[in-house]
Design a protein around this motif. Structure first.
Motif, PDB file in Angstrom:
ATOM      1  N   THR A  59       0.810  -1.217   0.000  1.00 14.77           N
ATOM      2  CA  THR A  59       0.000   0.000   0.000  1.00 14.77           C
ATOM      3  C   THR A  59       0.841   1.264   0.000  1.00 14.77           C
ATOM      4  OG1 THR A  59      -0.139  -0.018   2.413  1.00 14.77           O
ATOM      5  CG2 THR A  59      -1.891  -1.147   1.198  1.00 14.77           C
ATOM      6  N   GLY A  60       2.147   1.124  -0.108  1.00 19.66           N
ATOM      7  CA  GLY A  60       2.996   2.309  -0.133  1.00 19.66           C
ATOM      8  C   GLY A  60       3.566   2.627   1.233  1.00 19.66           C
ATOM      9  N   PRO A  61       4.024   3.856   1.412  1.00 17.27           N
ATOM     10  CA  PRO A  61       4.672   4.228   2.674  1.00 17.27           C
ATOM     11  C   PRO A  61       3.725   4.083   3.865  1.00 17.27           C
ATOM     12  CG  PRO A  61       4.764   6.034   1.078  1.00 17.27           C
ATOM     13  CD  PRO A  61       3.936   4.944   0.483  1.00 17.27           C
ATOM     14  N   ALA A  62       4.238   3.511   4.907  1.00 17.77           N
ATOM     15  CA  ALA A  62       3.451   3.335   6.130  1.00 17.77           C
ATOM     16  C   ALA A  62       3.749   4.470   7.100  1.00 17.77           C
ATOM     17  CB  ALA A  62       3.798   1.995   6.770  1.00 17.77           C
ATOM     18  N   LEU A  63       2.887   4.606   8.088  1.00 12.68           N
ATOM     19  CA  LEU A  63       3.141   5.574   9.145  1.00 12.68           C
ATOM     20  C   LEU A  63       4.329   5.100   9.972  1.00 12.68           C
ATOM     21  CD1 LEU A  63      -0.522   6.164  10.286  1.00 12.68           C
ATOM     22  CD2 LEU A  63       0.918   7.734   8.983  1.00 12.68           C
ATOM     23  N   PRO A  64       5.080   6.013  10.564  1.00 12.26           N
ATOM     24  CA  PRO A  64       6.212   5.582  11.384  1.00 12.26           C
ATOM     25  C   PRO A  64       5.738   4.799  12.610  1.00 12.26           C
ATOM     26  CG  PRO A  64       5.975   7.980  11.423  1.00 12.26           C
ATOM     27  CD  PRO A  64       4.936   7.442  10.495  1.00 12.26           C
ATOM     28  N   ASP A  65       6.524   3.791  12.958  1.00  9.53           N
ATOM     29  CA  ASP A  65       6.231   3.019  14.160  1.00  9.53           C
ATOM     30  C   ASP A  65       6.725   3.781  15.376  1.00  9.53           C
ATOM     31  OD1 ASP A  65       5.437   1.051  12.398  1.00  9.53           O
ATOM     32  OD2 ASP A  65       7.194  -0.199  12.702  1.00  9.53           O
ATOM     33  N   ARG A  66       6.113   3.480  16.520  1.00 11.14           N
ATOM     34  CA  ARG A  66       6.576   4.025  17.801  1.00 11.14           C
ATOM     35  C   ARG A  66       7.258   2.916  18.569  1.00 11.14           C
ATOM     36  NH1 ARG A  66       4.646   5.901  22.211  1.00 11.14           N
ATOM     37  NH2 ARG A  66       2.972   4.393  22.358  1.00 11.14           N
ATOM     38  N   TYR A  67       8.169   3.291  19.431  1.00 10.00           N
ATOM     39  CA  TYR A  67       8.846   2.338  20.314  1.00 10.00           C
ATOM     40  C   TYR A  67       8.525   2.734  21.743  1.00 10.00           C
ATOM     41  CZ  TYR A  67      11.119   0.870  16.109  1.00 10.00           C
ATOM     42  OH  TYR A  67      11.332   0.404  14.842  1.00 10.00           O
ATOM     43  N   CYS A  68       8.232   1.737  22.556  1.00  7.85           N
ATOM     44  CA  CYS A  68       7.849   1.974  23.946  1.00  7.85           C
ATOM     45  C   CYS A  68       9.048   2.551  24.709  1.00  7.85           C
ATOM     46  CB  CYS A  68       7.389   0.657  24.566  1.00  7.85           C
ATOM     47  SG  CYS A  68       7.055   0.770  26.321  1.00  7.85           S
ATOM     48  N   ASP A  69       8.928   3.797  25.144  1.00  5.35           N
ATOM     49  CA  ASP A  69      10.041   4.461  25.843  1.00  5.35           C
ATOM     50  C   ASP A  69      10.466   3.729  27.111  1.00  5.35           C
ATOM     51  OD1 ASP A  69      10.323   6.440  23.917  1.00  5.35           O
ATOM     52  OD2 ASP A  69       8.964   7.815  24.949  1.00  5.35           O
ATOM     53  N   PRO A  70       9.538   3.296  27.983  1.00  6.38           N
ATOM     54  CA  PRO A  70       9.977   2.582  29.191  1.00  6.38           C
ATOM     55  C   PRO A  70      10.726   1.284  28.867  1.00  6.38           C
ATOM     56  CG  PRO A  70       7.738   3.371  29.486  1.00  6.38           C
ATOM     57  CD  PRO A  70       8.092   3.597  28.037  1.00  6.38           C
ATOM     58  N   CYS A  71      10.324   0.573  27.820  1.00 11.32           N
ATOM     59  CA  CYS A  71      11.049  -0.642  27.419  1.00 11.32           C
ATOM     60  C   CYS A  71      12.479  -0.289  27.009  1.00 11.32           C
ATOM     61  CB  CYS A  71      10.358  -1.331  26.247  1.00 11.32           C
ATOM     62  SG  CYS A  71       8.894  -2.310  26.664  1.00 11.32           S
ATOM     63  N   LEU A  72      12.629   0.758  26.199  1.00 13.25           N
ATOM     64  CA  LEU A  72      13.956   1.132  25.717  1.00 13.25           C
ATOM     65  C   LEU A  72      14.845   1.651  26.834  1.00 13.25           C
ATOM     66  CD1 LEU A  72      13.124   2.703  22.248  1.00 13.25           C
ATOM     67  CD2 LEU A  72      13.848   0.369  22.799  1.00 13.25           C
ATOM     68  N   VAL A  73      14.269   2.328  27.820  1.00 10.77           N
ATOM     69  CA  VAL A  73      15.044   2.779  28.983  1.00 10.77           C
ATOM     70  C   VAL A  73      15.607   1.566  29.720  1.00 10.77           C
ATOM     71  CG1 VAL A  73      14.853   3.850  31.266  1.00 10.77           C
ATOM     72  CG2 VAL A  73      13.893   4.996  29.263  1.00 10.77           C
ATOM     73  N   ASN A  74      14.799   0.523  29.874  1.00 10.76           N
ATOM     74  CA  ASN A  74      15.270  -0.695  30.536  1.00 10.76           C
ATOM     75  C   ASN A  74      16.389  -1.365  29.750  1.00 10.76           C
ATOM     76  OD1 ASN A  74      13.744  -1.026  33.019  1.00 10.76           O
ATOM     77  ND2 ASN A  74      11.963  -1.181  31.700  1.00 10.76           N
ATOM     78  N   VAL A  75      16.305  -1.397  28.431  1.00  7.80           N
ATOM     79  CA  VAL A  75      17.380  -1.961  27.610  1.00  7.80           C
ATOM     80  C   VAL A  75      18.648  -1.140  27.797  1.00  7.80           C
ATOM     81  CG1 VAL A  75      18.169  -2.366  25.248  1.00  7.80           C
ATOM     82  CG2 VAL A  75      15.846  -3.001  25.902  1.00  7.80           C
ATOM     83  N   ARG A  76      18.519   0.181  27.735  1.00 12.78           N
ATOM     84  CA  ARG A  76      19.689   1.058  27.899  1.00 12.78           C
ATOM     85  C   ARG A  76      20.348   0.829  29.255  1.00 12.78           C
ATOM     86  NH1 ARG A  76      17.513   6.086  27.857  1.00 12.78           N
ATOM     87  NH2 ARG A  76      17.173   5.884  25.628  1.00 12.78           N
ATOM     88  N   GLU A  77      19.547   0.713  30.309  1.00 14.46           N
ATOM     89  CA  GLU A  77      20.109   0.500  31.641  1.00 14.46           C
ATOM     90  C   GLU A  77      20.823  -0.852  31.732  1.00 14.46           C
ATOM     91  OE1 GLU A  77      16.719   1.070  34.191  1.00 14.46           O
ATOM     92  OE2 GLU A  77      16.901   3.263  34.101  1.00 14.46           O
ATOM     93  N   ALA A  78      20.250  -1.885  31.103  1.00 15.77           N
ATOM     94  CA  ALA A  78      20.883  -3.206  31.121  1.00 15.77           C
ATOM     95  C   ALA A  78      22.214  -3.179  30.375  1.00 15.77           C
ATOM     96  CB  ALA A  78      19.954  -4.247  30.511  1.00 15.77           C
ATOM     97  N   LEU A  79      22.249  -2.486  29.239  1.00 14.47           N
ATOM     98  CA  LEU A  79      23.498  -2.401  28.478  1.00 14.47           C
ATOM     99  C   LEU A  79      24.548  -1.571  29.217  1.00 14.47           C
ATOM    100  CD1 LEU A  79      22.078  -1.960  24.884  1.00 14.47           C
ATOM    101  CD2 LEU A  79      23.069  -4.020  25.903  1.00 14.47           C
ATOM    102  N   THR A  80      24.117  -0.506  29.870  1.00 13.38           N
ATOM    103  CA  THR A  80      25.038   0.311  30.646  1.00 13.38           C
ATOM    104  C   THR A  80      25.614  -0.485  31.812  1.00 13.38           C
ATOM    105  OG1 THR A  80      23.848   2.331  30.049  1.00 13.38           O
ATOM    106  CG2 THR A  80      25.255   2.438  31.994  1.00 13.38           C
ATOM    107  N   ALA A  81      24.770  -1.244  32.481  1.00 10.40           N
ATOM    108  CA  ALA A  81      25.235  -2.052  33.618  1.00 10.40           C
ATOM    109  C   ALA A  81      26.221  -3.122  33.169  1.00 10.40           C
ATOM    110  CB  ALA A  81      24.046  -2.699  34.325  1.00 10.40           C
ATOM    111  N   ALA A  82      26.049  -3.606  31.926  1.00  8.54           N
ATOM    112  CA  ALA A  82      26.944  -4.630  31.389  1.00  8.54           C
ATOM    113  C   ALA A  82      28.208  -4.012  30.791  1.00  8.54           C
ATOM    114  CB  ALA A  82      26.228  -5.468  30.345  1.00  8.54           C
ATOM    115  N   GLY A  83      28.296  -2.674  30.817  1.00  7.05           N
ATOM    116  CA  GLY A  83      29.480  -1.996  30.275  1.00  7.05           C
ATOM    117  C   GLY A  83      29.521  -1.960  28.768  1.00  7.05           C
ATOM    118  N   ARG A  84      28.381  -1.950  28.129  1.00  7.08           N
ATOM    119  CA  ARG A  84      28.320  -1.924  26.657  1.00  7.08           C
ATOM    120  C   ARG A  84      28.105  -0.518  26.163  1.00  7.08           C
ATOM    121  NH1 ARG A  84      29.881  -6.649  26.028  1.00  7.08           N
ATOM    122  NH2 ARG A  84      28.693  -8.415  26.665  1.00  7.08           N
TER     123      ARG A  84
END
Length: 84
Positions: A59-84
Protein backbone atom coordinates in the motif's frame (compact mmCIF):
# COMPACT_ATOMS: atom_id res chain seq x y z
CA UNK A 1 36.23 -10.31 7.61
CA UNK A 2 33.69 -10.15 10.41
CA UNK A 3 34.49 -10.12 14.09
CA UNK A 4 33.51 -13.17 16.15
CA UNK A 5 30.25 -12.82 18.07
CA UNK A 6 30.58 -11.93 21.71
CA UNK A 7 28.75 -14.63 23.72
CA UNK A 8 27.93 -11.99 26.33
CA UNK A 9 25.97 -9.80 23.89
CA UNK A 10 22.34 -9.65 24.91
CA UNK A 11 19.71 -9.91 22.19
CA UNK A 12 16.14 -8.80 22.77
CA UNK A 13 12.99 -9.80 20.90
CA UNK A 14 10.63 -7.04 19.82
CA UNK A 15 6.82 -7.33 19.87
CA UNK A 16 4.51 -5.11 17.81
CA UNK A 17 0.94 -4.20 18.77
CA UNK A 18 -1.59 -1.70 17.49
CA UNK A 19 -1.04 1.64 19.19
CA UNK A 20 -4.35 2.97 20.52
CA UNK A 21 -2.71 6.32 21.36
CA UNK A 22 -2.48 7.48 17.74
CA UNK A 23 -4.92 8.08 14.92
CA UNK A 24 -4.84 6.70 12.30
CA UNK A 25 -3.72 3.46 13.96
CA UNK A 26 -0.03 2.71 13.98
CA UNK A 27 2.28 0.24 15.68
CA UNK A 28 4.02 0.40 19.02
CA UNK A 29 6.99 -1.90 19.64
CA UNK A 30 7.71 -3.42 23.06
CA UNK A 31 10.80 -5.33 24.18
CA UNK A 32 10.04 -8.86 25.40
CA UNK A 33 11.37 -9.69 28.87
CA UNK A 34 14.07 -12.37 28.81
CA UNK A 35 12.74 -14.21 31.85
CA UNK A 36 9.03 -14.05 30.91
CA UNK A 37 7.95 -14.11 27.27
CA UNK A 38 4.44 -13.05 28.28
CA UNK A 39 5.62 -9.64 29.56
CA UNK A 40 7.46 -6.66 28.17
CA UNK A 41 10.25 -4.78 29.93
CA UNK A 42 7.77 -2.01 30.74
CA UNK A 43 5.55 -4.54 32.55
CA UNK A 44 2.83 -4.82 29.91
CA UNK A 45 1.28 -8.29 29.61
CA UNK A 46 1.78 -9.48 26.04
CA UNK A 47 -1.31 -11.21 24.68
CA UNK A 48 -0.59 -13.38 21.63
CA UNK A 49 -3.93 -12.36 20.12
CA UNK A 50 -2.78 -8.70 20.16
CA UNK A 51 0.55 -9.31 18.39
CA UNK A 52 0.88 -7.73 14.95
CA UNK A 53 3.20 -8.93 12.20
CA UNK A 54 4.03 -5.76 10.26
CA UNK A 55 3.64 -5.74 6.50
CA UNK A 56 3.21 -2.90 4.07
CA UNK A 57 0.75 -4.96 2.01
CA UNK A 58 1.91 -3.11 -1.07
CA UNK A 59 0.00 0.00 0.00
CA UNK A 60 3.00 2.31 -0.13
CA UNK A 61 4.67 4.23 2.67
CA UNK A 62 3.45 3.33 6.13
CA UNK A 63 3.14 5.57 9.15
CA UNK A 64 6.21 5.58 11.38
CA UNK A 65 6.23 3.02 14.16
CA UNK A 66 6.58 4.02 17.80
CA UNK A 67 8.85 2.34 20.31
CA UNK A 68 7.85 1.97 23.95
CA UNK A 69 10.04 4.46 25.84
CA UNK A 70 9.98 2.58 29.19
CA UNK A 71 11.05 -0.64 27.42
CA UNK A 72 13.96 1.13 25.72
CA UNK A 73 15.04 2.78 28.98
CA UNK A 74 15.27 -0.69 30.54
CA UNK A 75 17.38 -1.96 27.61
CA UNK A 76 19.69 1.06 27.90
CA UNK A 77 20.11 0.50 31.64
CA UNK A 78 20.88 -3.21 31.12
CA UNK A 79 23.50 -2.40 28.48
CA UNK A 80 25.04 0.31 30.65
CA UNK A 81 25.24 -2.05 33.62
CA UNK A 82 26.94 -4.63 31.39
CA UNK A 83 29.48 -2.00 30.28
CA UNK A 84 28.32 -1.92 26.66
Amino acid sequence: MTEPRDPEVTMYEMWAEQDPAVSPPGLVWHVVAKDDATASLCGRVLEPSQRVVPSDGGTGPALPDRYCDPCLVNVREALTAAGR
